[in-house]
Scaffold this motif. Sequence first.
Motif, PDB file in Angstrom:
ATOM      1  N   ILE A 247       0.808  -1.115   0.025  1.00 35.22           N
ATOM      2  CA  ILE A 247       0.014   0.044   0.031  1.00 35.22           C
ATOM      3  C   ILE A 247       0.986   1.292  -0.139  1.00 35.22           C
ATOM      4  O   ILE A 247       0.633   2.223  -0.745  1.00 35.22           O
ATOM      5  CB  ILE A 247      -0.857  -0.199   1.549  1.00 35.22           C
ATOM      6  CG1 ILE A 247      -2.032  -1.003   1.238  1.00 35.22           C
ATOM      7  CG2 ILE A 247      -1.425   1.357   1.649  1.00 35.22           C
ATOM      8  CD1 ILE A 247      -3.148  -0.899   0.003  1.00 35.22           C
ATOM      9  N   GLY A 248       2.088   1.218   0.927  1.00 33.31           N
ATOM     10  CA  GLY A 248       2.823   2.372   0.913  1.00 33.31           C
ATOM     11  C   GLY A 248       3.482   2.625  -0.516  1.00 33.31           C
ATOM     12  O   GLY A 248       3.592   3.909  -0.848  1.00 33.31           O
ATOM     13  N   SER A 249       4.062   1.587  -1.231  1.00 31.36           N
ATOM     14  CA  SER A 249       4.780   1.811  -2.238  1.00 31.36           C
ATOM     15  C   SER A 249       3.707   2.414  -3.478  1.00 31.36           C
ATOM     16  O   SER A 249       4.298   3.265  -4.227  1.00 31.36           O
ATOM     17  CB  SER A 249       5.521   0.343  -2.734  1.00 31.36           C
ATOM     18  OG  SER A 249       4.328  -0.578  -2.751  1.00 31.36           O
ATOM     19  N   MET A 250       2.503   1.985  -3.512  1.00 35.23           N
ATOM     20  CA  MET A 250       1.681   2.232  -4.494  1.00 35.23           C
ATOM     21  C   MET A 250       1.127   3.772  -4.180  1.00 35.23           C
ATOM     22  O   MET A 250       1.052   4.620  -5.296  1.00 35.23           O
ATOM     23  CB  MET A 250       0.083   1.399  -4.455  1.00 35.23           C
ATOM     24  CG  MET A 250       0.584   0.095  -5.116  1.00 35.23           C
ATOM     25  SD  MET A 250       1.145  -0.075  -6.647  1.00 35.23           S
ATOM     26  CE  MET A 250       0.059   0.369  -7.361  1.00 35.23           C
ATOM     27  N   THR A 251       1.012   4.019  -2.967  1.00 35.79           N
ATOM     28  CA  THR A 251       0.619   5.399  -2.657  1.00 35.79           C
ATOM     29  C   THR A 251       1.921   6.474  -3.128  1.00 35.79           C
ATOM     30  O   THR A 251       1.676   7.432  -3.652  1.00 35.79           O
ATOM     31  CB  THR A 251       0.435   5.666  -1.170  1.00 35.79           C
ATOM     32  OG1 THR A 251      -0.419   4.704  -0.875  1.00 35.79           O
ATOM     33  CG2 THR A 251       0.080   7.103  -0.893  1.00 35.79           C
ATOM     34  N   SER A 272       3.321  15.851  -3.005  1.00 33.16           N
ATOM     35  CA  SER A 272       4.628  15.464  -2.403  1.00 33.16           C
ATOM     36  C   SER A 272       4.691  14.959  -1.073  1.00 33.16           C
ATOM     37  O   SER A 272       5.469  13.878  -0.658  1.00 33.16           O
ATOM     38  CB  SER A 272       5.581  16.566  -2.695  1.00 33.16           C
ATOM     39  OG  SER A 272       5.936  17.185  -1.257  1.00 33.16           O
ATOM     40  N   THR A 273       3.859  15.395  -0.101  1.00 37.41           N
ATOM     41  CA  THR A 273       3.652  15.069   1.261  1.00 37.41           C
ATOM     42  C   THR A 273       3.215  13.339   1.238  1.00 37.41           C
ATOM     43  O   THR A 273       3.581  12.701   2.043  1.00 37.41           O
ATOM     44  CB  THR A 273       2.742  15.830   1.815  1.00 37.41           C
ATOM     45  OG1 THR A 273       3.056  17.149   1.888  1.00 37.41           O
ATOM     46  CG2 THR A 273       2.632  15.389   3.439  1.00 37.41           C
ATOM     47  N   LEU A 274       2.216  13.245   0.284  1.00 34.93           N
ATOM     48  CA  LEU A 274       1.596  11.812   0.260  1.00 34.93           C
ATOM     49  C   LEU A 274       2.438  11.077  -0.139  1.00 34.93           C
ATOM     50  O   LEU A 274       2.750  10.002   0.271  1.00 34.93           O
ATOM     51  CB  LEU A 274       0.425  12.139  -1.074  1.00 34.93           C
ATOM     52  CG  LEU A 274      -0.361  10.853  -1.035  1.00 34.93           C
ATOM     53  CD1 LEU A 274      -1.134  10.447   0.389  1.00 34.93           C
ATOM     54  CD2 LEU A 274      -1.459  11.197  -1.877  1.00 34.93           C
ATOM     55  N   SER A 275       3.486  11.514  -1.358  1.00 40.15           N
ATOM     56  CA  SER A 275       4.616  10.451  -1.811  1.00 40.15           C
ATOM     57  C   SER A 275       5.612  10.143  -0.516  1.00 40.15           C
ATOM     58  O   SER A 275       5.843   9.080  -0.434  1.00 40.15           O
ATOM     59  CB  SER A 275       5.425  11.309  -2.885  1.00 40.15           C
ATOM     60  OG  SER A 275       6.301  10.483  -3.286  1.00 40.15           O
ATOM     61  N   GLN A 276       6.117  11.104   0.183  1.00 37.18           N
ATOM     62  CA  GLN A 276       6.924  10.828   1.533  1.00 37.18           C
ATOM     63  C   GLN A 276       6.198  10.040   2.345  1.00 37.18           C
ATOM     64  O   GLN A 276       6.987   9.281   3.122  1.00 37.18           O
ATOM     65  CB  GLN A 276       7.323  12.228   2.112  1.00 37.18           C
ATOM     66  CG  GLN A 276       8.073  13.239   0.998  1.00 37.18           C
ATOM     67  CD  GLN A 276       9.345  12.386   0.257  1.00 37.18           C
ATOM     68  OE1 GLN A 276      10.010  12.067   1.010  1.00 37.18           O
ATOM     69  NE2 GLN A 276       9.156  12.520  -0.830  1.00 37.18           N
ATOM     70  N   LEU A 277       5.103  10.301   2.726  1.00 37.94           N
ATOM     71  CA  LEU A 277       4.036   9.497   3.615  1.00 37.94           C
ATOM     72  C   LEU A 277       4.250   7.833   3.160  1.00 37.94           C
ATOM     73  O   LEU A 277       4.464   6.880   3.945  1.00 37.94           O
ATOM     74  CB  LEU A 277       2.830   9.808   3.908  1.00 37.94           C
ATOM     75  CG  LEU A 277       2.382  11.119   4.508  1.00 37.94           C
ATOM     76  CD1 LEU A 277       0.913  11.689   4.387  1.00 37.94           C
ATOM     77  CD2 LEU A 277       2.731  10.985   5.931  1.00 37.94           C
ATOM     78  N   GLY A 278       3.870   7.730   1.965  1.00 40.44           N
ATOM     79  CA  GLY A 278       4.187   6.206   1.394  1.00 40.44           C
ATOM     80  C   GLY A 278       5.506   5.702   1.525  1.00 40.44           C
ATOM     81  O   GLY A 278       5.446   4.576   2.067  1.00 40.44           O
ATOM     82  N   LEU A 279       6.588   6.563   1.446  1.00 40.25           N
ATOM     83  CA  LEU A 279       7.817   6.042   1.776  1.00 40.25           C
ATOM     84  C   LEU A 279       8.149   5.569   3.066  1.00 40.25           C
ATOM     85  O   LEU A 279       8.718   4.686   3.491  1.00 40.25           O
ATOM     86  CB  LEU A 279       8.896   7.063   1.370  1.00 40.25           C
ATOM     87  CG  LEU A 279      10.419   7.074   1.466  1.00 40.25           C
ATOM     88  CD1 LEU A 279      10.735   5.800   0.610  1.00 40.25           C
ATOM     89  CD2 LEU A 279      11.207   8.277   1.216  1.00 40.25           C
ATOM     90  N   MET A 280       7.579   6.528   4.053  1.00 41.33           N
ATOM     91  CA  MET A 280       7.723   6.472   5.587  1.00 41.33           C
ATOM     92  C   MET A 280       6.800   5.228   5.857  1.00 41.33           C
ATOM     93  O   MET A 280       7.454   4.050   6.523  1.00 41.33           O
ATOM     94  CB  MET A 280       6.961   7.266   6.428  1.00 41.33           C
ATOM     95  CG  MET A 280       7.836   8.873   6.310  1.00 41.33           C
ATOM     96  SD  MET A 280       6.902  10.103   7.169  1.00 41.33           S
ATOM     97  CE  MET A 280       7.136  11.424   6.196  1.00 41.33           C
TER      98      MET A 280
END
Length: 570
Positions: A247-251, A272-280
């Motif tokens: 889920i995180g990688s797809m987000t 970009s925040t959403l992308s970094q949240l996926g990374l976290m």
Amino acid sequence: MSICVIYFVFFLFFSLLSFLLSLNFMILDYSLLLEFELLSINSCAILMTILLDWMSLLFMSFVLFISSMVIFYSEEYMSGDLNINRFIMLVSMFVLSMMLLIISPNLISILLGWDGLGLVSYCLVIYYQNIKSYNAGMITALSNRIGDVALLMAIAWMMNYGGFNYYCYVYYINEDKMSIISMLIILAAMTKSAQIPFSSWLPAAMAAPTPVSSLVHSSTLVTAGVYLLIRFNLGLGTNLMMFLLFIGSMTMFMAGLGANFEFDLKKIIALSTLSQLGLMMSILALGEYNLALFHLLTHALFKALLFMCAGCMIHNLGNCQDIRFMGGLINLMPLTCSFFIISNMSLCGLPFLSGFYSKDLILEVLSMNYLNLYIYIIFFISTGLTVAYTFRLIYYVIIGDFNYTSLNMISDNGFIMLKGMGGLIFLVIFGGSMLMWIMFPVPYFICLPFYMKIMALIVTFIGGVLGYEISKFSLCYSLKSLNYLKMSLFFSSMWNMPYLSTFGVNYYPLIMGNLVYKNLDQGWSEYLGAQNIYNNMKNSSMFLQILYKNNLKIFLLLLVLWIIFMLILF
């Protein structure tokens, strides 16, 4: 002295105090758990618990520091607002809700902070009272309600363990075959941190004033879910971790792709925040919860500054948010643009800025892990996309042609806003290395082949060149996107998620609720239930009142008539 300055001094003082306490606790390897018993039912104690350890104190100091700078910045940004005091009070309530969530190892007190965040964020999103803000506020509130319900169910399930203090039971939750609590906590974290399929509320929440966006998207609302999972890291089983990784990688991939098609300045930064949240979320799912916290803290710094710079530009451009109207701002607003470029470079992971230390470490730890090719590729593609949309943004805002009205007053005159941003710039540059020295007393030993070691830098470079080149041929790019209109619309609208959320979370559930309310709650159940009993009792009492109000003769006459009627009948 204005209310902004009072809150600024208050938050800054407590931020420094919290930071020093965090260092002290870290050196002594010390944790403090305070418990106040409120009530005990059937040997299940309901406690108000406060957990102070290096992690909660460090995160708290960052939240307080960023919020102090944001409140200071708001004094000028919101200067034209008649209700500025109400705005500052709302922001302070928001920060205090986050504080409650950070220091709580107890699911009930977490719910108080969690719901406080949801409620105050709704009030702040609808702060500018128009139809767009109301719609955005409704989708934000209703999406977050799903997570709130999951948390409530987790609280009910915690009764099985004899207490609500998850800190004591987190290991047993993982061992338990029925780890329903872990599933519910992951669902709650996914809604609050806007993972797929709950992502659409995050760009919609940009309807809030920019200082709020700066606070929400850096250190408070969206990071609450990640922080909760960092605290629950021992309670997540392998299967749930793999689900969270996917889920995180797809987000991360979806947000990076969407930001390359977006033209609204604030929405690009939100994606970009959403992308970094996926990374976290992804690195957390790999078991590296300390790396997730590290990236959470460094990201909070540069993202808060990025939003402040965007707010400064929007403020100067008369509330224009479309990046196609901007361009050449480096000549008009040199200091703001310098801050903007530095925070953007930190987001890309340019070596030796704060973002580099966390992003590069995350990518190298991922490369060293034993995982499949899909995860490896999607991580590096998403990193490349981050750099691509960042360079696209820099081209449109700073280098490109100036397309705004010739009658303008664009300059770096907002000294209070510049001071607020200046308070963050040093930490954006030095914060990553400083945090690394504090958090990792023993450095990570990462052993990789040379080509894998420099892969992050290669991807960053390729992404930057691609983003710049695509933006330079903007006419050609827009014609190409018109040729593939459906695909462009699909990518730019976050894989059709806003439509699904609007109809799936807002429209149909509310219509169904209205039908149920009208036909069942206010309909048949009233007719056969409460109203029916009320009508029968009313008729009976009215009949008896006739008897009581008249004399005994009438009563006797009725009695005689009734006896005669009975005799005739039988």
